[in-house]
Design a protein around this motif. Structure first.
Motif, PDB file in Angstrom:
ATOM      1  N   VAL A 105       0.855  -1.183   0.000  1.00 64.04           N
ATOM      2  CA  VAL A 105       0.000   0.000   0.000  1.00 64.04           C
ATOM      3  C   VAL A 105       0.893   1.236   0.000  1.00 64.04           C
ATOM      4  CG1 VAL A 105      -0.226   0.081   2.534  1.00 64.04           C
ATOM      5  CG2 VAL A 105      -1.982   1.147   1.082  1.00 64.04           C
ATOM      6  N   ALA A 106       0.463   2.257  -0.737  1.00 62.20           N
ATOM      7  CA  ALA A 106       1.208   3.515  -0.812  1.00 62.20           C
ATOM      8  C   ALA A 106       0.278   4.675  -0.477  1.00 62.20           C
ATOM      9  CB  ALA A 106       1.788   3.709  -2.207  1.00 62.20           C
ATOM     10  N   VAL A 107       0.865   5.694   0.159  1.00 60.40           N
ATOM     11  CA  VAL A 107       0.132   6.895   0.545  1.00 60.40           C
ATOM     12  C   VAL A 107       0.974   8.104   0.193  1.00 60.40           C
ATOM     13  CG1 VAL A 107      -0.991   8.118   2.435  1.00 60.40           C
ATOM     14  CG2 VAL A 107      -0.780   5.631   2.545  1.00 60.40           C
ATOM     15  N   THR A 108       0.387   9.049  -0.539  1.00 64.35           N
ATOM     16  CA  THR A 108       1.062  10.299  -0.835  1.00 64.35           C
ATOM     17  C   THR A 108       0.012  11.408  -0.860  1.00 64.35           C
ATOM     18  OG1 THR A 108       2.529  11.485  -2.363  1.00 64.35           O
ATOM     19  CG2 THR A 108       0.998   9.907  -3.366  1.00 64.35           C
ATOM     20  N   GLY A 109       0.290  12.478  -0.134  1.00 67.50           N
ATOM     21  CA  GLY A 109      -0.713  13.525  -0.051  1.00 67.50           C
ATOM     22  C   GLY A 109      -0.187  14.794   0.574  1.00 67.50           C
ATOM     23  N   ILE A 110      -1.106  15.688   0.868  1.00 66.79           N
ATOM     24  CA  ILE A 110      -0.779  16.990   1.459  1.00 66.79           C
ATOM     25  C   ILE A 110      -1.511  17.092   2.797  1.00 66.79           C
ATOM     26  CG2 ILE A 110      -0.797  19.489   1.143  1.00 66.79           C
ATOM     27  CD1 ILE A 110      -1.056  18.838  -1.942  1.00 66.79           C
ATOM     28  N   ALA A 111      -0.766  16.881   3.873  1.00 66.89           N
ATOM     29  CA  ALA A 111      -1.365  16.898   5.208  1.00 66.89           C
ATOM     30  C   ALA A 111      -1.443  18.309   5.789  1.00 66.89           C
ATOM     31  CB  ALA A 111      -0.580  15.980   6.149  1.00 66.89           C
ATOM     32  N   GLY A 112      -0.704  19.231   5.213  1.00 67.57           N
ATOM     33  CA  GLY A 112      -0.757  20.615   5.677  1.00 67.57           C
ATOM     34  C   GLY A 112       0.106  20.874   6.890  1.00 67.57           C
ATOM     35  N   PRO A 113       0.017  22.015   7.457  1.00 66.21           N
ATOM     36  CA  PRO A 113      -0.948  23.061   7.124  1.00 66.21           C
ATOM     37  C   PRO A 113      -0.600  23.815   5.847  1.00 66.21           C
ATOM     38  CG  PRO A 113       0.485  23.835   8.878  1.00 66.21           C
ATOM     39  CD  PRO A 113       0.854  22.398   8.606  1.00 66.21           C
ATOM     40  N   ASP A 114       0.629  23.685   5.366  1.00 67.67           N
ATOM     41  CA  ASP A 114       1.055  24.366   4.150  1.00 67.67           C
ATOM     42  C   ASP A 114       1.179  23.361   3.015  1.00 67.67           C
ATOM     43  OD1 ASP A 114       1.369  26.788   5.615  1.00 67.67           O
ATOM     44  OD2 ASP A 114       3.331  26.087   6.299  1.00 67.67           O
ATOM     45  N   GLY A 115       1.507  23.852   1.834  1.00 67.83           N
ATOM     46  CA  GLY A 115       1.811  22.994   0.702  1.00 67.83           C
ATOM     47  C   GLY A 115       0.666  22.783  -0.262  1.00 67.83           C
ATOM     48  N   GLY A 116      -0.519  23.228   0.078  1.00 70.04           N
ATOM     49  CA  GLY A 116      -1.651  23.051  -0.814  1.00 70.04           C
ATOM     50  C   GLY A 116      -1.693  24.096  -1.915  1.00 70.04           C
ATOM     51  N   SER A 117      -2.472  23.800  -2.944  1.00 69.29           N
ATOM     52  CA  SER A 117      -2.689  24.731  -4.054  1.00 69.29           C
ATOM     53  C   SER A 117      -4.141  24.573  -4.495  1.00 69.29           C
ATOM     54  CB  SER A 117      -1.742  24.395  -5.214  1.00 69.29           C
ATOM     55  OG  SER A 117      -2.087  23.136  -5.780  1.00 69.29           O
ATOM     56  N   ASP A 118      -4.565  25.363  -5.483  1.00 70.76           N
ATOM     57  CA  ASP A 118      -5.926  25.231  -5.992  1.00 70.76           C
ATOM     58  C   ASP A 118      -6.162  23.840  -6.578  1.00 70.76           C
ATOM     59  OD1 ASP A 118      -6.567  27.799  -5.225  1.00 70.76           O
ATOM     60  OD2 ASP A 118      -6.197  28.669  -7.207  1.00 70.76           O
ATOM     61  N   ASP A 119      -5.177  23.323  -7.303  1.00 72.47           N
ATOM     62  CA  ASP A 119      -5.295  22.002  -7.923  1.00 72.47           C
ATOM     63  C   ASP A 119      -5.131  20.871  -6.918  1.00 72.47           C
ATOM     64  OD1 ASP A 119      -5.681  23.135 -10.390  1.00 72.47           O
ATOM     65  OD2 ASP A 119      -3.598  22.896 -11.026  1.00 72.47           O
ATOM     66  N   LYS A 120      -4.273  21.079  -5.928  1.00 74.93           N
ATOM     67  CA  LYS A 120      -3.970  20.055  -4.939  1.00 74.93           C
ATOM     68  C   LYS A 120      -4.041  20.676  -3.542  1.00 74.93           C
ATOM     69  CE  LYS A 120      -1.190  17.355  -8.131  1.00 74.93           C
ATOM     70  NZ  LYS A 120       0.085  16.663  -8.382  1.00 74.93           N
ATOM     71  N   PRO A 121      -5.247  20.759  -3.007  1.00 71.28           N
ATOM     72  CA  PRO A 121      -5.420  21.431  -1.709  1.00 71.28           C
ATOM     73  C   PRO A 121      -4.956  20.566  -0.536  1.00 71.28           C
ATOM     74  CG  PRO A 121      -7.502  20.558  -2.476  1.00 71.28           C
ATOM     75  CD  PRO A 121      -6.512  20.322  -3.583  1.00 71.28           C
ATOM     76  N   VAL A 122      -4.755  21.215   0.590  1.00 72.69           N
ATOM     77  CA  VAL A 122      -4.468  20.495   1.824  1.00 72.69           C
ATOM     78  C   VAL A 122      -5.603  19.507   2.059  1.00 72.69           C
ATOM     79  CG1 VAL A 122      -4.295  20.718   4.338  1.00 72.69           C
ATOM     80  CG2 VAL A 122      -3.096  22.347   2.856  1.00 72.69           C
ATOM     81  N   GLY A 123      -5.237  18.287   2.387  1.00 71.56           N
ATOM     82  CA  GLY A 123      -6.219  17.234   2.615  1.00 71.56           C
ATOM     83  C   GLY A 123      -6.393  16.286   1.450  1.00 71.56           C
ATOM     84  N   LEU A 124      -5.735  16.570   0.322  1.00 76.70           N
ATOM     85  CA  LEU A 124      -5.778  15.660  -0.826  1.00 76.70           C
ATOM     86  C   LEU A 124      -4.776  14.535  -0.599  1.00 76.70           C
ATOM     87  CD1 LEU A 124      -6.584  14.809  -3.711  1.00 76.70           C
ATOM     88  CD2 LEU A 124      -4.741  16.328  -4.536  1.00 76.70           C
ATOM     89  N   VAL A 125      -5.235  13.302  -0.681  1.00 73.05           N
ATOM     90  CA  VAL A 125      -4.360  12.145  -0.498  1.00 73.05           C
ATOM     91  C   VAL A 125      -4.693  11.101  -1.558  1.00 73.05           C
ATOM     92  CG1 VAL A 125      -3.536  10.366   1.108  1.00 73.05           C
ATOM     93  CG2 VAL A 125      -4.299  12.584   1.989  1.00 73.05           C
ATOM     94  N   HIS A 126      -3.637  10.547  -2.161  1.00 72.71           N
ATOM     95  CA  HIS A 126      -3.776   9.449  -3.114  1.00 72.71           C
ATOM     96  C   HIS A 126      -3.265   8.172  -2.456  1.00 72.71           C
ATOM     97  CE1 HIS A 126      -4.881  11.453  -6.905  1.00 72.71           C
ATOM     98  NE2 HIS A 126      -4.278  12.504  -6.363  1.00 72.71           N
ATOM     99  N   PHE A 127      -4.037   7.105  -2.633  1.00 72.73           N
ATOM    100  CA  PHE A 127      -3.704   5.792  -2.095  1.00 72.73           C
ATOM    101  C   PHE A 127      -3.635   4.802  -3.252  1.00 72.73           C
ATOM    102  CE2 PHE A 127      -6.254   8.104   0.950  1.00 72.73           C
ATOM    103  CZ  PHE A 127      -5.597   7.920   2.148  1.00 72.73           C
ATOM    104  N   ALA A 128      -2.725   3.862  -3.164  1.00 72.13           N
ATOM    105  CA  ALA A 128      -2.686   2.758  -4.112  1.00 72.13           C
ATOM    106  C   ALA A 128      -2.330   1.501  -3.335  1.00 72.13           C
ATOM    107  CB  ALA A 128      -1.655   3.013  -5.213  1.00 72.13           C
ATOM    108  N   ALA A 129      -2.934   0.401  -3.734  1.00 71.61           N
ATOM    109  CA  ALA A 129      -2.635  -0.878  -3.097  1.00 71.61           C
ATOM    110  C   ALA A 129      -2.711  -1.965  -4.150  1.00 71.61           C
ATOM    111  CB  ALA A 129      -3.614  -1.172  -1.961  1.00 71.61           C
ATOM    112  N   GLY A 130      -1.837  -2.930  -4.006  1.00 74.17           N
ATOM    113  CA  GLY A 130      -1.831  -3.992  -5.001  1.00 74.17           C
ATOM    114  C   GLY A 130      -1.210  -5.262  -4.494  1.00 74.17           C
ATOM    115  N   ARG A 131      -1.435  -6.260  -5.299  1.00 73.93           N
ATOM    116  CA  ARG A 131      -0.887  -7.593  -5.129  1.00 73.93           C
ATOM    117  C   ARG A 131      -0.076  -7.868  -6.390  1.00 73.93           C
ATOM    118  NH1 ARG A 131      -2.468 -11.958  -2.398  1.00 73.93           N
ATOM    119  NH2 ARG A 131      -4.356 -11.027  -1.529  1.00 73.93           N
ATOM    120  N   ARG A 132       0.936  -8.665  -6.265  1.00 72.85           N
ATOM    121  CA  ARG A 132       1.753  -8.971  -7.441  1.00 72.85           C
ATOM    122  C   ARG A 132       0.882  -9.481  -8.596  1.00 72.85           C
ATOM    123  NH1 ARG A 132       6.936  -8.661  -6.004  1.00 72.85           N
ATOM    124  NH2 ARG A 132       7.386  -8.841  -3.786  1.00 72.85           N
ATOM    125  N   ASP A 133       1.158  -8.990  -9.785  1.00 77.04           N
ATOM    126  CA  ASP A 133       0.523  -9.445 -11.029  1.00 77.04           C
ATOM    127  C   ASP A 133      -0.990  -9.280 -11.064  1.00 77.04           C
ATOM    128  OD1 ASP A 133       3.078 -10.230 -11.973  1.00 77.04           O
ATOM    129  OD2 ASP A 133       2.904 -12.115 -10.875  1.00 77.04           O
TER     130      ASP A 133
END
Length: 167
Positions: A105-133
């Protein structure tokens, strides 16, 4: 929540259920974390006996670490940004490729309080999870500006839930 993050009983119970399900299926888990700073791994390892299931964790807070430790192409980060579906998928794939785990599982996002933008605001998080093949699962969650600790707490819970979907 207080000013500091703590792994509460609800998260530990969720982690324990996930580890039990993985154990029953003979699976092992690796994590690749950015905005959660290792909290998914810490939550899993808060459960006694986790070492049977938790294979390893990659803490890749910087873009350079994502590339060096997980093999995320620099061009991918430059094109889509570290907080993106493409990078989350590449992080999870890299965790699988660079570990002996059967699930990642992977997690990448903007937890803040800084670093957000209009396109990628604070609180935006992308998750991915997988199994081989198998196809990688992905979720884009906009938690909103709930405060750094609450965004990270909810991200841990969501990451554990996403892995549970693979089981």
């Amino acid at each position: 929540m207080s000013d500091g993050f703590s792994i509460d009983g609800e998260l530990v119970a969720q982690a324990e259920a996930l580890l039990d399900a993985a154990r029953a299926k003979g699976d092992t888990i690796a994590t690749a974390e950015s905005c959660t700073g290792g909290l998914v791994a810490a939550t899993l390892t808060a459960v006694p006996g986790a070492s049977e299931i938790f294979e390893r964790g990659f803490l890749t807070y910087s873009n350079a670490a994502k590339s060096a430790m997980l093999g995320v192409p620099v061009w991918l980060i430059e094109r889509h940004g570290a907080v993106s579906e493409d990078v989350a998928r590449a992080m999870a794939g890299g965790a699988l490729n660079r570990s002996r785990a059967t699930l990642a599982v992977a997690v990448t996002g903007i937890a803040g309080p800084d670093g957000g933008s209009d396109d990628k605001p604070v609180g935006l998080v992308h998750f991915a999870a997988g199994r081989r093949d198998t196809p990688m699962l992905h979720e884009r969650v906009l938690f909103g500006d709930l405060g750094r600790n609450e965004i990270r707490r909810q991200s841990v819970a969501r990451a554990l839930a996403l892995v549970a979907q693979l089981l």
